[in-house]
Design a protein around this motif. Structure first.
Motif, PDB file in Angstrom:
ATOM      1  N   ILE B  66       5.190  -4.899  -5.008  1.00  0.00           N
ATOM      2  CA  ILE B  66       5.338  -4.396  -6.370  1.00  0.00           C
ATOM      3  C   ILE B  66       5.331  -2.875  -6.367  1.00  0.00           C
ATOM      4  CG2 ILE B  66       4.103  -4.173  -8.571  1.00  0.00           C
ATOM      5  CD1 ILE B  66       3.317  -7.183  -8.186  1.00  0.00           C
ATOM      6  N   ASN B  93       3.493 -11.015 -12.182  1.00  0.00           N
ATOM      7  CA  ASN B  93       3.530  -9.588 -12.475  1.00  0.00           C
ATOM      8  C   ASN B  93       4.863  -8.991 -12.035  1.00  0.00           C
ATOM      9  OD1 ASN B  93       2.442  -6.549 -11.491  1.00  0.00           O
ATOM     10  ND2 ASN B  93       1.556  -7.322 -13.378  1.00  0.00           N
ATOM     11  N   LEU B  97       7.595  -7.293 -14.484  1.00  0.00           N
ATOM     12  CA  LEU B  97       7.974  -5.893 -14.351  1.00  0.00           C
ATOM     13  C   LEU B  97       9.435  -5.728 -13.939  1.00  0.00           C
ATOM     14  CD1 LEU B  97       4.784  -4.431 -12.589  1.00  0.00           C
ATOM     15  CD2 LEU B  97       5.472  -4.146 -14.968  1.00  0.00           C
ATOM     16  N   LEU B 197       9.231   5.356  -9.846  1.00  0.00           N
ATOM     17  CA  LEU B 197       8.148   6.327  -9.885  1.00  0.00           C
ATOM     18  C   LEU B 197       8.618   7.602  -9.199  1.00  0.00           C
ATOM     19  CD1 LEU B 197       5.292   3.890  -8.890  1.00  0.00           C
ATOM     20  CD2 LEU B 197       5.691   4.857 -11.142  1.00  0.00           C
ATOM     21  N   VAL B 203       7.643   8.300 -15.437  1.00  0.00           N
ATOM     22  CA  VAL B 203       7.665   7.195 -16.391  1.00  0.00           C
ATOM     23  C   VAL B 203       6.362   6.421 -16.270  1.00  0.00           C
ATOM     24  CG1 VAL B 203      10.150   6.791 -16.563  1.00  0.00           C
ATOM     25  CG2 VAL B 203       8.861   5.755 -14.699  1.00  0.00           C
ATOM     26  N   THR B 204       6.022   5.719 -17.333  1.00  0.00           N
ATOM     27  CA  THR B 204       4.865   4.823 -17.337  1.00  0.00           C
ATOM     28  C   THR B 204       5.382   3.406 -17.179  1.00  0.00           C
ATOM     29  OG1 THR B 204       3.509   6.249 -18.727  1.00  0.00           O
ATOM     30  CG2 THR B 204       3.040   3.896 -18.818  1.00  0.00           C
ATOM     31  N   ILE B 205       4.969   2.719 -16.134  1.00  0.00           N
ATOM     32  CA  ILE B 205       5.407   1.345 -15.895  1.00  0.00           C
ATOM     33  C   ILE B 205       4.189   0.429 -15.942  1.00  0.00           C
ATOM     34  CG2 ILE B 205       6.496  -0.230 -14.252  1.00  0.00           C
ATOM     35  CD1 ILE B 205       7.954   2.155 -13.053  1.00  0.00           C
ATOM     36  N   GLY B 206       4.254  -0.611 -16.765  1.00  0.00           N
ATOM     37  CA  GLY B 206       3.172  -1.588 -16.779  1.00  0.00           C
ATOM     38  C   GLY B 206       2.230  -1.437 -17.951  1.00  0.00           C
TER      39      GLY B 206
ATOM     40  N   TRP C  94       3.462   6.717 -13.354  1.00  0.00           N
ATOM     41  CA  TRP C  94       2.254   5.899 -13.458  1.00  0.00           C
ATOM     42  C   TRP C  94       2.641   4.446 -13.430  1.00  0.00           C
ATOM     43  CZ3 TRP C  94       0.296   2.338 -17.001  1.00  0.00           C
ATOM     44  CH2 TRP C  94      -1.103   2.169 -17.053  1.00  0.00           C
ATOM     45  N   LEU C  95       1.936   3.666 -12.617  1.00  0.00           N
ATOM     46  CA  LEU C  95       2.220   2.244 -12.473  1.00  0.00           C
ATOM     47  C   LEU C  95       0.946   1.440 -12.643  1.00  0.00           C
ATOM     48  CD1 LEU C  95       4.084  -0.174 -11.623  1.00  0.00           C
ATOM     49  CD2 LEU C  95       3.479   0.355  -9.254  1.00  0.00           C
ATOM     50  N   HIS C  96       1.002   0.468 -13.520  1.00  0.00           N
ATOM     51  CA  HIS C  96      -0.089  -0.491 -13.636  1.00  0.00           C
ATOM     52  C   HIS C  96       0.444  -1.869 -13.276  1.00  0.00           C
ATOM     53  CE1 HIS C  96      -1.897  -3.645 -16.384  1.00  0.00           C
ATOM     54  NE2 HIS C  96      -2.829  -3.435 -15.478  1.00  0.00           N
ATOM     55  N   SER C  97      -0.231  -2.540 -12.374  1.00  0.00           N
ATOM     56  CA  SER C  97       0.169  -3.895 -12.007  1.00  0.00           C
ATOM     57  C   SER C  97      -0.901  -4.883 -12.466  1.00  0.00           C
ATOM     58  CB  SER C  97       0.433  -3.977 -10.504  1.00  0.00           C
ATOM     59  OG  SER C  97       0.639  -5.301 -10.090  1.00  0.00           O
TER      60      SER C  97
END
Lengths: 192, 418, 332
Positions: B66, B93, B97, B197, B203-206, C94-97
């Motif tokens: 991921i 997840n 995503l 990223l 960017v903001t992912i998640g 920024w990455l949130h999983s």
């Protein structure tokens, strides 16, 4: 389609033997499939491997229930595992041993079989002689080629040396040749 | 140029030719030969540039994929059975995503009881995870599907599971055509993700998405899955044009044109099914087979088109929904809604029990003789005596697992060895 | 006129230091060019220690990396309050999983960057104590063991705050949480449980491990910048009071962080490859009561009659830290 079933113990090269047979057949432009049955990896545990050889693409993947040829790499399996399940009187039978079928206690069972399709070969001893290790599969492959004529000794040797390069391959090839010679010699009187 | 190769090795070499930049994998039987081979190729530089992460669990494997995918890398992992379940949270997840990860699932049964042999319960357990699911009928299929999988994943921005029967295919040495590096390079353009990223363009992912937008996001996942119903055949056609052989696609009919009976199945068992079909056709029985290559999305219309003319359909599947019935069966019945076709749900091959030509002949004869009840779920080669005795024992119930309880009945510990 | 040397400490919230300091010695937070990696508009509680900690850490990391970094976040308060879709307060990639996988995700990001020849882009992973100490422990250990180039920052507010203040492996003994209430024989979280992730990190012999609090800005920023001079796995454990979860006044966040250090309950130190290399000594030791009393999560220790036995056991823990890490100044 010709179906071969090989019985051995983990660590003796039963799986590799089936694979090499399939490669030998591949080099003769035939379709071949080799695969083992599995347990978790364990040296010494009974292992069965299979090889199918055909002139058409092979679609099935089930274990070989009625082999056209049976190879027993370790005679201690004979009374422990049902090696003869599905083996009919027209089958080839090749056993790694320096004793006879009678001494092994399977003489009676093999009575209805065609004697030209039966052979023993002291593969472990031949391996010790040529490889310095008790790995019987190379002599057995040579013996198999002699017994069945299904693949040539040349193809077997090529499969072996492709897989095991250098000294190891050469030694295995010689062991295979020795196995081949043993069966040819043993069969001579009946072919006279 | 054909090669004689073990399925796992063929898949590993093919995946390497797809140029993954990050491989994160945790070993589990029967996938080990794939990930070992890839590790070798990274070490020797045959596969470069590629980072190989020896992760601490399957959950770590999918998580690393991921992160890598979100950072713009083409990624790969492989697992089976327990491993697939261990990463389940991350599997959902990844699709949520929209990350185009490709994963090989070397289909294996799920415990308890622990069982390392082949069936489809692992892939079926995650059939609703939003991943595309492709099932290989042969090792050649498996090789080809991985190449097509990267195209599919990166075009539609959803991850793909390529399913191949554990041991049966992974450990079978067979004659295969491996795609060349040049062929794969021509077929797979470089991975250019739409969001990545990058410190130059943060960017903001998640983010957490609340009730006001969650439905829309999920609807879009479904819509994209449905788009694959067009993309999968198109990619298969392009593959055929480029590589000169047919593979992939949604479904694979076999002698179904005038069939009164059609057998539906997934994976390697199709080879056996087709052999039995040929044998029965030679005896004058109008029988055919339908292989499902793309299980998710479910090709409802294509299945309906093939099966609607048949009198009866026999689904032979390697998993089932405990307490409910068949899984492929349920999806197939969906496709046959409103038709008079009789559907038989048969579960076979669980935990690696071989599905033999003999058993299938017997099964199809039973079906044709109308000795099999279309209602209910049938288990091929079931040891009915054994289960009936266990069920009788359960009338004075004491809780505990059945596997151990049945052993009391067998008398001696240690089943027959082959 | 005689020269008077003035020693400037950071004392209380009335910091004189920055105005009188050389610009070069000012904190990142004091600079107008600070990056505001997490900018205003997020939904954190008033007085949130984690929001403060994240801002301090990431702005320092941005300065140390020249803005060339990526952040990976575990599920938790920080992730939730900073990204109320469709808004985001992050000005960094920024990455949130998931909850338990931030270290593994960060490893994946670092691997991708390396494969692409962009290893100069640094990776910072962050999570609360829950995501680090408990559910993320396997992934964290794996990241440490593999030597992946990731700075992992744990914001420790000693509980699962976002889900309603439940106990974690970082919750201290005797603390009240939603599932360790002061009822029954042992009030609050039991003694004898819990783990020190800084010590676990040291056991992995990774290049750099440090603890810090939000009360000492210079120290925290220095440790972030220092961490960025290393490559490989680095671990920073930041003590961040949670007014809501601890039942403390929102204005007390920094004061409580200072008291935790000055009591000896939270040792502040650095280690490299498994050996402690420096310790931030206690300036004015305080008895643990001074730290515990302003927090309602310890209120049951100060009832009538007070649980002086429990407080004594907590003091014993502080004393052990003081001895173990040498937290008191020589001759103090």
């Amino acid at each position: 389609m010709f179906e071969i079933r090989i019985h051995g113990r983990g660590g003796q090269g039963a799986v590799t033997a089936a694979e090499l047979l399939s490669v030998a057949a591949f080099h003769e432009d035939r379709y071949a499939q080799a695969f083992p049955t599995f347990g978790s990896e364990r040296t010494g545990a009974p292992v069965v491997s299979f090889c199918r050889i055909a002139d058409q693409p092979i679609r099935i993947h089930e274990p070989i229930a009625e082999p056209d040829a049976l190879v027993v790499q370790d005679p201690t399996l004979l009374h422990q595992v049902k090696v003869f399940d599905g083996v009919g009187p027209a089958a080839f039978v090749l056993v790694n041993t320096s004793r006879g079928f009678g001494e092994l206690g399977i003489g009676e069972f093999l009575e209805g079989f065609d004697p030209r399709r039966l052979a023993t070969v002291p593969a472990t001893e031949l391996a010790r002689e040529h490889l310095g290790r008790p790995l019987p599969n190379a002599p057995l492959l040579g013996a198999f080629a002699a017994l069945t004529g299904l693949v040539s000794l040349e193809s077997v040797v090529r499969a072996i040396t492709d897989r095991f390069p250098g000294q190891v391959g050469a030694a295995n090839a010689r062991a295979a040749e020795a196995g081949h010679a043993h069966v040819v010699h043993a069969q001579e009187p009946s072919r006279a | 140029m054909p090669s004689q190769l073990e399925g796992s090795l063929a898949v590993a070499r093919t995946v390497a030719r797809c140029r993954p930049q990050v491989v994160a994998a945790y070993p589990i039987s029967p996938q080990t030969h794939i990930v070992e081979a890839l590790s070798d190729m990274v070490r020797t530089g045959e596969l470069a540039p590629c980072e190989y992460l020896m992760v601490e669990s399957e959950f770590g494997a999918m998580s690393a994929c991921i992160g890598a995918s979100a950072a713009g890398a083409r990624t790969y992992t492989a697992t089976a059975s327990q491993g697939l379940l261990f990463m389940a949270e991350a599997v959902f997840n990844a699709s949520g995503l929209g990350l185009p990860i490709v994963m090989t699932v070397a289909n294996r049964a799920i415990g308890a009881p622990i069982n390392i042999w082949n069936d489809h319960s692992d892939a079926m357990a995650l059939r609703d995870s939003g991943w595309f699911q492709l099932f290989a009928e042969s090792n050649q299929d498996a090789v080809d599907l991985h190449v097509q999988a990267y195209r599919l994943a990166e075009e539609l921005s959803l991850p793909v599971m390529v399913c191949m029967d554990g041991y049966v295919l992974t450990h079978a040495v067979e004659r295969l055509e491996l795609p060349t590096r040049e062929q794969v390079d021509a077929f797979l353009p470089p991975f250019t993700p739409r969001q990545v990223l990058d410190p130059h363009d943060p960017v903001t992912i998640g983010a957490m998405v609340g009730p006001e937008a969650f439905t829309e996001v999920k609807y879009l996942m479904h819509a994209v899955q449905m788009r694959a119903l067009d993309a999968v055949p198109r990619i298969a056609a392009e593959f055929e044009a480029a590589f000169g052989r047919r593979s992939g696609g949604l479904v694979r009919p076999y002698r179904t044109e005038d069939a009164e009976t059609v057998v539906v199945a997934l994976g390697s068992v199709l080879g056996t099914v087709e052999t039995v079909v040929d044998e029965m056709r030679a005896e004058g029985v109008r029988i055919g087979a339908l292989g499902i290559t793309c299980f998710r999305p479910w090709p409802l219309q294509e299945v309906r088109d093939v099966l609607a003319g048949a009198q009866r359909v026999v689904i032979v599947e390697k998993a089932f929904a405990a307490g409910a019935g068949g899984i492929v069966g349920q999806n197939t019945r969906d496709a046959l809604r409103g038709t008079p076709t009789v559907v038989y749900d048969v579960v076979a091959g669980l935990g690696g029990r071989p599905v033999t030509r003999r058993s299938l002949h017997r099964l199809f004869d039973e079906v044709l003789a109308e000795r099999l009840d279309p209602a209910g779920l049938h288990f091929l080669d079931l040891n009915t005596g054994l289960v009936e005795r266990e069920l009788a024992r359960m009338r004075n119930p004491r809780p505990g697992p059945h596997a151990e309880s049945m052993l009391r009945d067998l008398g001696s510990v240690g089943a027959e060895s082959h | 006129m005689a020269f008077q040397e003035v020693k400037l400490y950071q004392v209380g919230t009335y910091v004189a230091g920055n105005r009188l300091l050389d610009p070069e010695r000012r904190t990142v937070q004091a600079r107008t060019d600070r990056s505001n990696a997490i900018t205003s508009g997020h939904r954190a509680c008033q007085g949130c220690g984690e929001a403060l900690g994240a801002r301090f850490v990431l702005d320092a990391a941005m300065r140390a990396t020249g803005g060339n970094m990526v952040a990976v976040n575990a599920t938790g308060c920080l992730e939730v309050f900073s990204t109320p879709y469709p808004e985001s307060s992050w000005q960094v990639p920024w990455l949130h999983s998931l909850f338990g996988n931030a270290p593994a995700v960060a490893s994946g990001v670092a691997a991708a960057l390396r494969a692409a020849g962009r290893a100069d882009t640094r990776v910072v992973a962050q999570g609360g104590d829950g995501g680090t100490v408990d559910i993320g422990m396997g992934c964290l250990s794996g990241m440490f063991e593999r030597g992946d180039d990731v700075l992992y920052v744990c914001y420790d507010n000693e509980g699962y705050m976002n889900t309603g203040v439940q106990r974690s492996g970082a919750t201290p003994p005797a603390a009240r949480t939603a599932n360790t209430k002061p009822v029954g024989a042992e009030p609050g979280n039991p003694f004898g449980q819990g783990k020190s992730v800084p010590l676990i990190a040291m056991a992995h012999e990774i290049p750099y491990v440090a603890t810090a609090t939000v009360a000492e800005l210079h120290d925290l920023e220095h440790k972030v910048e220092k961490a960025m001079t290393f490559h490989g796995p680095r671990y920073l454990h930041v003590f961040v009071p949670c007014p809501l979860g601890w039942g403390a006044a929102s204005a007390d966040t920094i004061r409580l962080a200072r008291l935790a250090k000055e009591s000896g309950l939270f040792p502040v130190f650095e280690a490299e490859h498994g050996e402690v290399t420096s310790v931030s000594r206690i300036r004015r030791q305080v008895p643990v009561e001074e730290y515990l009393a302003p927090q309602r999560r310890f209120a049951h220790l100060f009832t009538d009659p007070p649980r002086t036995d429990v407080v004594a056991r907590i003091q014993a823990r502080a004393d052990r830290n003081i001895t173990r890490f040498g937290l008191l100044q020589q001759g103090a």
